[in-house]
Design a protein around this motif. Structure first.
Motif, mmCIF file in Angstrom:
data_model
loop_
_atom_site.group_PDB
_atom_site.id
_atom_site.type_symbol
_atom_site.label_atom_id
_atom_site.label_comp_id
_atom_site.label_asym_id
_atom_site.label_seq_id
_atom_site.Cartn_x
_atom_site.Cartn_y
_atom_site.Cartn_z
ATOM 1 N N PRO A 127 0.648 -1.284 0.064
ATOM 2 C CA PRO A 127 -0.393 -0.403 -0.365
ATOM 3 C C PRO A 127 0.993 1.549 0.341
ATOM 4 O O PRO A 127 1.832 1.283 0.698
ATOM 5 C CB PRO A 127 -1.222 -0.024 1.553
ATOM 6 N N VAL A 129 0.934 5.652 0.910
ATOM 7 C CA VAL A 129 0.730 6.861 0.806
ATOM 8 C C VAL A 129 0.467 7.949 0.730
ATOM 9 O O VAL A 129 1.599 8.403 -0.245
ATOM 10 C CB VAL A 129 1.501 7.344 2.529
ATOM 11 N N LEU A 143 -4.429 6.382 2.215
ATOM 12 C CA LEU A 143 -3.739 5.474 2.241
ATOM 13 C C LEU A 143 -4.585 4.112 1.359
ATOM 14 O O LEU A 143 -5.556 4.580 0.777
ATOM 15 C CB LEU A 143 -3.635 4.538 3.362
ATOM 16 N N SER A 145 -4.522 0.809 -1.147
ATOM 17 C CA SER A 145 -4.020 -0.362 -0.504
ATOM 18 C C SER A 145 -3.491 -1.014 -1.502
ATOM 19 O O SER A 145 -2.845 -1.703 -1.640
ATOM 20 C CB SER A 145 -5.572 -1.025 -0.249
ATOM 21 N N TYR A 168 4.083 2.729 1.725
ATOM 22 C CA TYR A 168 2.877 2.629 3.699
ATOM 23 C C TYR A 168 4.291 1.949 4.485
ATOM 24 O O TYR A 168 5.081 0.978 4.243
ATOM 25 C CB TYR A 168 1.642 1.812 3.866
ATOM 26 N N LEU A 194 -3.339 8.439 9.762
ATOM 27 C CA LEU A 194 -4.047 7.325 8.427
ATOM 28 C C LEU A 194 -4.764 6.149 9.514
ATOM 29 O O LEU A 194 -5.496 5.479 9.131
ATOM 30 C CB LEU A 194 -3.100 6.152 8.277
#
Length: 322
Positions: A127, A129, A143, A145, A168, A194
């Motif tokens: 994932p 950010v 976020l 994924s 992430y 998050l």
């Protein structure tokens, strides 16, 4: 002393910097407040050379305040923080390039001018950010994924301008926020943007030797005197995920007085001490922080190394974890 604070509407009623302005005024100094976002500025006359001992910026990223601060710096005025240093951290893409080039533990960072280009990020990096390159205060941090979710989010990301994306970092759901002021470091723990959890309140925590060394290095690399560092404790160690100039200093004891003293010292000296002249002057209740790891300076940037100490109540023994 006579000081000029550039304060935008977003911070008109905030304790920081209003409490600092009140403290300086109580000590007998003159403080002029300019609100660049709500003023007609005649730029040729906005900076009156010699009228102020220092200019202090407390504005949102992307606002007009930094332009005025840079005008003051170009006229030879002392600015807090250094105008070049502020520019270096407010552009998060630039901050990532500077930080990784100087050995700071930052995630791999991708920068794009339009969100569709994020399709080129390898699937193995998810994932992700994703956040605006000029964002602040946790605004629009998302976020993502998977590449499939990215497709559904492209319309939302379209209005954010330049974006950065970073893999992430798995974590406990809380960030460590380290504040640097007047050569001291203070650590707090708070909820990650998050992983919002209203039950998690920001609180003071001990500062491990490892995180303290990283925070001290951040100040030296970017040339900041008043700053905040967001650190995640990932599976491979601490990771720096954001750096702010002139943060809120929440939970820092006597924050207004500490910031006010730092501003006055910089105004008196014309800026931070140069590396060869720097000599730490820790308070009697403070212990010296670990020295930042040496890193080669880039050819076109030169930032000062700052003496940093950790107050006893916020320090930790070597090897102690947060």
């Amino acid at each position: 002393m006579r000081l000029c604070f550039l304060v935008e509407e977003h911070y008109r009623h905030d304790g920081m910097p209003n409490e600092v302005i009140g403290q300086l005024t109580a000590w007998g100094h003159r403080v002029d407040v300019v609100r660049p976002g709500g003023s007609l500025l005649r730029m040729s006359e906005a900076v009156d050379r010699g009228a102020h001992d220092a200019w202090v910026l407390k504005t949102v990223s992307g606002g007009p305040g930094l332009t005025l601060l840079e005008a003051a710096a170009a006229a030879g005025m002392t600015t807090v923080n250094d105008a070049r240093s502020i520019r270096g951290v407010r552009d998060k893409a630039l901050a990532a390039a500077i930080g990784r080039g100087r050995g700071l533990p930052l995630p791999t960072t991708y920068a794009v001018a339009c969100p569709e280009l994020l399709r080129e990020v390898p699937a193995a990096e998810y994932p992700l950010v994703v956040k605006p390159a000029d964002g602040s205060s946790g605004r629009a941090v998302r976020l993502v994924s998977s590449p499939e979710q990215l497709e559904t989010m492209l319309p939302v990301l379209a209005g954010e301008g330049m974006l950065i994306a970073q893999p992430y970092v798995p974590n406990s759901g809380t960030d460590i926020k380290v504040y640097g002021v007047g050569g001291e470091l203070f650590a707090t723990e708070r909820c990650s943007p998050l992983h919002p959890d209203p039950s998690v309140r920001e609180r003071r925590v001990p500062l491990s030797a490892e995180v303290a060394a990283i925070a001290a290095q951040v100040g030296a690399v970017y040339g900041l005197e008043l700053y905040g560092v967001d650190v995640l404790l990932g599976p491979d160690g601490p990771v720096v995920v954001d750096v702010n100039d002139f943060p809120s200093f929440r939970q820092v004891p006597d924050a207004a007085a500490r910031v006010a003293r730092a501003v006055l010292e910089l105004a008196r000296t014309g800026g931070p001490a140069q590396p060869q002249a720097a000599s730490p002057q820790p308070a009697s209740t403070a212990a010296p922080a670990p020295a930042p790891a040496p890193a080669p300076a880039p050819a076109t940037l030169s930032f000062p190394t700052l003496p940093v100490s950790i107050p006893v109540q916020a320090s930790a023994r070597a090897g102690e974890s947060i």
